[in-house]
Motif scaffolding. Structure first.
Motif, PDB file in Angstrom:
ATOM      1  N   GLN A   1      24.595  41.669  40.406  1.00 16.61           N
ATOM      2  CA  GLN A   1      24.871  41.663  41.849  1.00 16.61           C
ATOM      3  C   GLN A   1      26.060  42.563  42.200  1.00 16.61           C
TER       4      GLN A   1
ATOM      5  N   HIS B   1      29.981  35.222  41.870  1.00 13.10           N
ATOM      6  CA  HIS B   1      30.639  35.416  40.585  1.00 13.10           C
ATOM      7  C   HIS B   1      31.057  34.071  39.985  1.00 13.10           C
TER       8      HIS B   1
ATOM      9  N   LEU C   1      22.469  37.360  39.580  1.00 12.37           N
ATOM     10  CA  LEU C   1      23.936  37.341  39.699  1.00 12.37           C
ATOM     11  C   LEU C   1      24.583  38.350  38.745  1.00 12.37           C
ATOM     12  N   LYS C   2      23.960  38.517  37.574  1.00 18.63           N
ATOM     13  CA  LYS C   2      24.540  39.419  36.563  1.00 18.63           C
ATOM     14  C   LYS C   2      24.618  40.859  37.049  1.00 18.63           C
TER      15      LYS C   2
ATOM     16  N   ARG D   1      28.875  44.040  45.066  1.00 15.32           N
ATOM     17  CA  ARG D   1      29.674  43.383  46.099  1.00 15.32           C
ATOM     18  C   ARG D   1      29.002  43.489  47.454  1.00 15.32           C
TER      19      ARG D   1
ATOM     20  N   GLN E   1      37.143  30.706  36.190  1.00 15.66           N
ATOM     21  CA  GLN E   1      36.791  32.001  36.789  1.00 15.66           C
ATOM     22  C   GLN E   1      38.095  32.801  36.793  1.00 15.66           C
TER      23      GLN E   1
ATOM     24  N   LEU F   1      36.236  36.850  42.462  1.00 16.30           N
ATOM     25  CA  LEU F   1      35.384  37.939  42.958  1.00 16.30           C
ATOM     26  C   LEU F   1      34.344  37.454  43.954  1.00 16.30           C
TER      27      LEU F   1
ATOM     28  N   LEU G   1      28.043  32.402  38.483  1.00 12.61           N
ATOM     29  CA  LEU G   1      27.653  33.046  37.216  1.00 12.61           C
ATOM     30  C   LEU G   1      28.419  32.443  36.025  1.00 12.61           C
ATOM     31  N   CYS G   2      29.634  31.951  36.297  1.00 15.74           N
ATOM     32  CA  CYS G   2      30.440  31.320  35.235  1.00 15.74           C
ATOM     33  C   CYS G   2      29.775  30.038  34.713  1.00 15.74           C
TER      34      CYS G   2
ATOM     35  N   GLU H   1      32.949  40.806  48.400  1.00 16.32           N
ATOM     36  CA  GLU H   1      32.797  39.766  47.381  1.00 16.32           C
ATOM     37  C   GLU H   1      31.388  39.774  46.785  1.00 16.32           C
ATOM     38  N   ILE H   2      31.267  39.249  45.576  1.00 17.51           N
ATOM     39  CA  ILE H   2      29.944  39.076  44.966  1.00 17.51           C
ATOM     40  C   ILE H   2      29.340  37.820  45.585  1.00 17.51           C
TER      41      ILE H   2
END
Ligand code: UTP
Length: 289
Positions: A222, A112, A219-220, A224, A104, A108, A115-116, A229-230
């Motif tokens: 989303q 986030h 998530l893509k 903050r 990552q 974030l 999502l990785c 933060e996400i």
């Protein structure tokens, strides 16, 4: 229904609650007695039937990767000295499971970080275990309890614990649908870090999840949320418009190793449970009474 074979462990955060230690060493490497926190978490995944593990790190946390690989120089040294017991200890984990890593790049937020893991999940549902939460399950590992609930419902499951009013603002908090007192309940909503005056319950998300791959769609996009933060919790709330989401009260004890109190608690408790250390720990505790 697809089975849960994969686990994702986010461990890329800065760990600001544990400074100055975390300036150079990840909190996920904090030892509980003699074993890094994240090893307990990977073992929980293995004991829950997981076959593939992905750990999300950042470029400053390479020592986590080192821990899960072979250390050939050390292994050769131990062989040359006939230290078979020590050799077994260092070889055990890499022999048991292959752990993958991804990075990552920017911290974030948890959403986030998750999502990785999209490529790793590759359309399959997966278990999510936060890298600084250690559980001692009473009968079964925490993740196994969530997988059982997923097998029953085919839905995303959030592992929960009950927290006091003054702590709700530290967690994602669940609002169950209806008034059922069952340990497995369908949720109406979730909210990240609410003020205690507006928190819908005391059911906090405790670092264990099973998520369907639909979470990545949310998530893509989303934005903050709490703390800038996400937030994973915000995407789970949006997921609820498409799929049912349940919470399961985890039967077990949780240690938040990312907090100093949780780390000290775990160190004492795990030592007292070890036959080679229990007496020493009792003696130490007595001395400090
Ligand atoms: P925390 O909120 O406990 O971790 O996230 P943190 O941000 O590192 O710690 P503090 O609050 O500043 O002390 C739970 C897990 O999610 C990971 C963390 O490494 C931890 O294991 N995380 C958090 C990420 O991987 N990426 C992030 O951007 C944030």
């Amino acid at each position: 229904m697809k089975l849960i074979r994969k686990a994702v462990i986010p461990a890329a955060g800065f760990g600001t609650r544990f400074l100055p230690f975390t300036k150079a060493v990840p909190k996920e490497m904090l030892p509980i007695v003699d074993t890094p926190t994240i090893e307990y978490i990977v073992r929980e995944a293995i004991e829950s039937g997981i076959e593939e593990v992905l750990i999300i790190i950042n470029s400053e946390k390479e020592c986590i990767r080192t821990h899960f690989g072979h250390n050939v120089v050390l292994e050769n040294f131990l062989k040359s000295k006939n230290k078979t017991k020590e050799l077994e200890i260092v070889e055990a984990l890499p022999k048991q499971i292959h752990v993958e890593f991804t990075y990552q790049e920017e911290q974030l937020g948890l959403g986030h970080a998750v999502l990785c893991a999209e490529n790793f999940a590759n359309g399959e549902p997966f278990a999510l275990l936060l890298g600084d939460d250690v559980y001692v399950g009473r009968k079964e590992p925490a993740t196994k309890q969530l997988i059982n609930a997923y097998n029953q419902t085919g839905s995303s499951i959030l592992g929960t614990l009950v927290v006091p009013d003054e702590d709700v603002s530290k967690y994602g908090i669940c609002k169950p649908r209806g008034t059922s007192k069952n340990s497995l309940v369908e949720l109406e909503s979730v909210v990240e870090k609410p003020a205690k005056e507006v928190a819908p319950s005391n059911l906090a998300i405790g670092g264990r999840y099973v998520l369907t791959p639909a979470i990545f769609d949310y998530l893509k996009t989303q934005t903050r949320g709490a703390g800038g933060e996400i937030q994973l919790t915000d995407s789970i709330l949006r997921l609820m418009s498409k799929e049912k989401v349940y919470s399961l009260a985890i039967d077990g004890r949780r240690y938040d190793i990312g907090s100093k109190k949780g780390f000290l608690d775990a160190t004492i408790d795990f030592s007292l449970k070890r036959s080679d250390l229990a007496e020493d720990m009792k003696e130490i505790l007595n001395k400090h009474k």
